[in-house]
Design a protein around this motif. Structure first.
Motif, PDB file in Angstrom:
ATOM      1  N   ALA A 193     -16.044  40.492  19.874  1.00 20.63           N
ATOM      2  CA  ALA A 193     -16.789  41.106  20.974  1.00 20.63           C
ATOM      3  C   ALA A 193     -17.209  42.539  20.673  1.00 20.63           C
ATOM      4  O   ALA A 193     -17.811  43.183  21.510  1.00 20.63           O
ATOM      5  N   GLY A 194     -16.880  43.044  19.507  1.00 18.87           N
ATOM      6  CA  GLY A 194     -17.413  44.335  19.128  1.00 18.87           C
ATOM      7  C   GLY A 194     -16.403  45.411  18.853  1.00 18.87           C
ATOM      8  O   GLY A 194     -16.735  46.452  18.291  1.00 18.87           O
ATOM      9  N   GLY A 195     -15.141  45.223  19.236  1.00 22.22           N
ATOM     10  CA  GLY A 195     -14.125  46.211  18.941  1.00 22.22           C
ATOM     11  C   GLY A 195     -14.492  47.579  19.476  1.00 22.22           C
ATOM     12  O   GLY A 195     -14.852  47.735  20.649  1.00 22.22           O
ATOM     13  N   ILE A 196     -14.425  48.590  18.615  1.00 24.08           N
ATOM     14  CA  ILE A 196     -14.684  49.965  19.049  1.00 24.08           C
ATOM     15  C   ILE A 196     -16.103  50.133  19.578  1.00 24.08           C
ATOM     16  O   ILE A 196     -16.355  50.963  20.458  1.00 24.08           O
ATOM     17  N   ALA A 197     -17.034  49.311  19.078  1.00 27.09           N
ATOM     18  CA  ALA A 197     -18.412  49.396  19.576  1.00 27.09           C
ATOM     19  C   ALA A 197     -18.473  49.084  21.067  1.00 27.09           C
ATOM     20  O   ALA A 197     -19.333  49.618  21.790  1.00 27.09           O
ATOM     21  N   THR A 198     -17.569  48.238  21.546  1.00 29.44           N
ATOM     22  CA  THR A 198     -17.495  47.935  22.973  1.00 29.44           C
ATOM     23  C   THR A 198     -17.161  49.193  23.758  1.00 29.44           C
ATOM     24  O   THR A 198     -17.757  49.471  24.807  1.00 29.44           O
ATOM     25  N   PRO A 256     -23.415  52.004  16.109  1.00 29.94           N
ATOM     26  CA  PRO A 256     -24.253  50.839  15.779  1.00 29.94           C
ATOM     27  C   PRO A 256     -25.662  51.200  15.336  1.00 29.94           C
ATOM     28  O   PRO A 256     -26.215  50.554  14.431  1.00 29.94           O
ATOM     29  N   GLU A 257     -26.269  52.213  15.943  1.00 27.47           N
ATOM     30  CA  GLU A 257     -27.653  52.547  15.603  1.00 27.47           C
ATOM     31  C   GLU A 257     -27.789  53.134  14.200  1.00 27.47           C
ATOM     32  O   GLU A 257     -28.897  53.226  13.667  1.00 27.47           O
ATOM     33  N   PHE A 258     -26.666  53.522  13.572  1.00 32.32           N
ATOM     34  CA  PHE A 258     -26.688  54.038  12.205  1.00 32.32           C
ATOM     35  C   PHE A 258     -25.967  53.101  11.234  1.00 32.32           C
ATOM     36  O   PHE A 258     -25.623  53.510  10.116  1.00 32.32           O
ATOM     37  N   GLU A 284     -27.459  53.056   7.964  1.00 36.12           N
ATOM     38  CA  GLU A 284     -27.751  54.372   7.400  1.00 36.12           C
ATOM     39  C   GLU A 284     -26.601  55.340   7.698  1.00 36.12           C
ATOM     40  O   GLU A 284     -26.781  56.348   8.390  1.00 36.12           O
ATOM     41  N   PRO A 285     -25.420  55.055   7.180  1.00 37.94           N
ATOM     42  CA  PRO A 285     -24.270  55.911   7.501  1.00 37.94           C
ATOM     43  C   PRO A 285     -24.445  57.361   7.077  1.00 37.94           C
ATOM     44  O   PRO A 285     -23.943  58.267   7.748  1.00 37.94           O
ATOM     45  N   GLU A 286     -25.161  57.608   5.983  1.00 39.68           N
ATOM     46  CA  GLU A 286     -25.365  58.982   5.543  1.00 39.68           C
ATOM     47  C   GLU A 286     -26.182  59.779   6.550  1.00 39.68           C
ATOM     48  O   GLU A 286     -25.964  60.978   6.730  1.00 39.68           O
ATOM     49  N   ARG A 287     -27.113  59.116   7.201  1.00 47.87           N
ATOM     50  CA  ARG A 287     -27.887  59.803   8.243  1.00 47.87           C
ATOM     51  C   ARG A 287     -26.979  60.219   9.386  1.00 47.87           C
ATOM     52  O   ARG A 287     -27.161  61.274   9.995  1.00 47.87           O
TER      53      ARG A 287
END
Length: 422
Positions: free
Chosen positions: A121-126, A195-197, A200-203
């Protein structure tokens, strides 16, 4: 001024020596203006009180004091005698690792994990999504609720982290709320890549360094990073920590929770005050941490809630590492804010002695926050104390799951009274 008498055991603590509780049996404690001004055997209380009140200009003689109680008719309205009737007293717990600014519920995830099922269900993203959607008032109300719960369990000093907003406005909002409730505020925008990165984790690392940290200058006492496989690399961690230090944030680290990587060594190298989790630590790691004087904060309730292997505290003690324990209360990997629970697990499953665990939850936590005014009850300390419904501090591990904290004082003020009203 307050005189606490009838103390079966008074845990004073030595901030410099792990496990040294400096217990005084049949003790008394004198408090003035929210600070400890004397502690010692009850037999010496009369002299201590007489000396202190004499300094303040009150006229006292032998007939004015009996067994630590002022009995004269002088105007001594500031003086209060509190007879504890054979209860133990310990310093208020110093919980030096908390994630209390969040919204949402992940109990279903916990239940699935305990049942051995996969949960997608998403873990920390939840939690990130729920936190972003919550109002400031909702986030603060949840924080206050959790703080009050922990206070009823004897905690008087809290470190609190951001880290569930992961945008500039959300992280700053979290810090603003935190700063209304504790001076131990921590920016951990580098908690997880949002989630939106994801691709692109460096961004996102650039966003943390270039925008979030500058916006948080003056609002966060501490800078923290989750340095772990699947979170932030050692190189990313170094850059973020250095950026925080450049604006006078003190460094600490989530390190080696899931793997035996290089995060503990990196923490020592970066001058981190505390490295937390440290579930997986090599002998070399421990040697380096001991030499650097870095506090290692173990988090017993996380291993309890995730079924990770428990680290053996005896290895850390034998290596000369300075230790603390904390709750790491958070909605995902360990949702307990009870320091007595932490002590009981630490003794049972991490092989702390009772004395070491109680010390690590008080003096150890103070060291992890570089505080000398809390975590002990020596002269000059804040009068933060927990009165136990028990004759000894040992009952904290001896009777797990029982509400043993009877009353809690913070700065000499009664903030919790758990006694029955019947």
């Amino acid at each position: 001024m307050q005189l606490f008498t009838g103390i079966s055991e008074l845990v004073v603590n030595d901030l410099d020596r792990l496990g040294e509780l400096d217990v005084i049996a049949d003790a008394a404690l004198l408090v003035d203006a929210g600070r400890v001004i004397w502690s010692g055997p009850s037999a010496q209380a009369d002299t201590a009180v007489s000396n202190r009140l004499g300094e303040g200009g009150a006229s006292l003689n032998d007939d004015d004091i009996a067994n630590g109680e002022v009995t004269s008719a002088n105007d001594l309205s500031r003086f209060e005698t509190i007879d504890l009737g054979g209860k133990a007293v310990i310093p208020g717990f110093v919980d030096s690792h908390n994630h209390l600014i969040f919204a949402g519920d992940r109990s279903e995830e916990f239940a699935a994990r305990m049942a051995g099922q996969k949960y997608s269900a998403g873990g920390i993203a939840t939690t990130v999504a729920a936190t972003r959607a919550a109002s400031e008032a909702e986030l603060e109300a949840n924080l206050v609720h959790l703080l009050e719960q922990a206070q009823r369990q004897g905690t008087t000093t809290f470190e609190i982290k951001s880290g569930y907003g992961l945008t500039v406005p959300d992280e700053i909002q979290a810090l603003d709320i935190i700063n209304r409730h504790t001076e131990e505020s921590t920016l951990i925008a580098a908690h997880v890549v949002p989630p939106e990165f994801k691709d692109e984790p460096e961004r996102y690392v650039d966003l943390v360094i270039d925008e979030i940290i500058p916006a948080a200058e003056g609002k966060a006492k501490w800078i923290d990073v989750f340095c772990e496989t699947g979170a932030f690399s050692e190189d990313q961690t170094r850059r973020i920590i250095e950026a925080g230090k450049a604006v006078e944030m003190k460094p600490r680290l989530h390190a080696n929770q899931l793997t035996e990587g290089g995060a503990l060594k990196l923490g020592a190298e970066l001058g981190c005050v505390s490295v937390d989790h440290a579930t997986f630590a090599s002998d070399e790691d421990l040697e380096i941490l001991a030499e650097a004087g870095t506090v290692v904060t173990l988090l017993p309730s996380i291993e309890f809630s995730t079924r990770q292997p428990y680290p053996d505290a005896r290895r850390y003690v034998d290596a000369g590492v300075s230790l603390a324990v904390a709750s790491d209360c958070n909605p995902g990997s360990g949702f307990s804010n009870s320091m007595p629970f932490v002590i009981a697990i630490g003794v049972r499953d991490m092989h702390f002695t009772v004395e070491q665990a109680v010390w690590a939850a008080t003096a150890g936590g103070a060291n992890a926050l570089q505080r000398t005014d809390v975590g002990h009850l020596g002269v000059g300390a804040r009068a933060d104390l927990a009165i136990l419904d028990a004759p000894s501090y040992r009952h904290l591990a001896y009777r797990p799951g029982v509400q043993l904290v009877e009353r809690v004082y913070s700065g000499g003020e009664l903030i919790v009274d758990n006694r029955s009203r019947d």
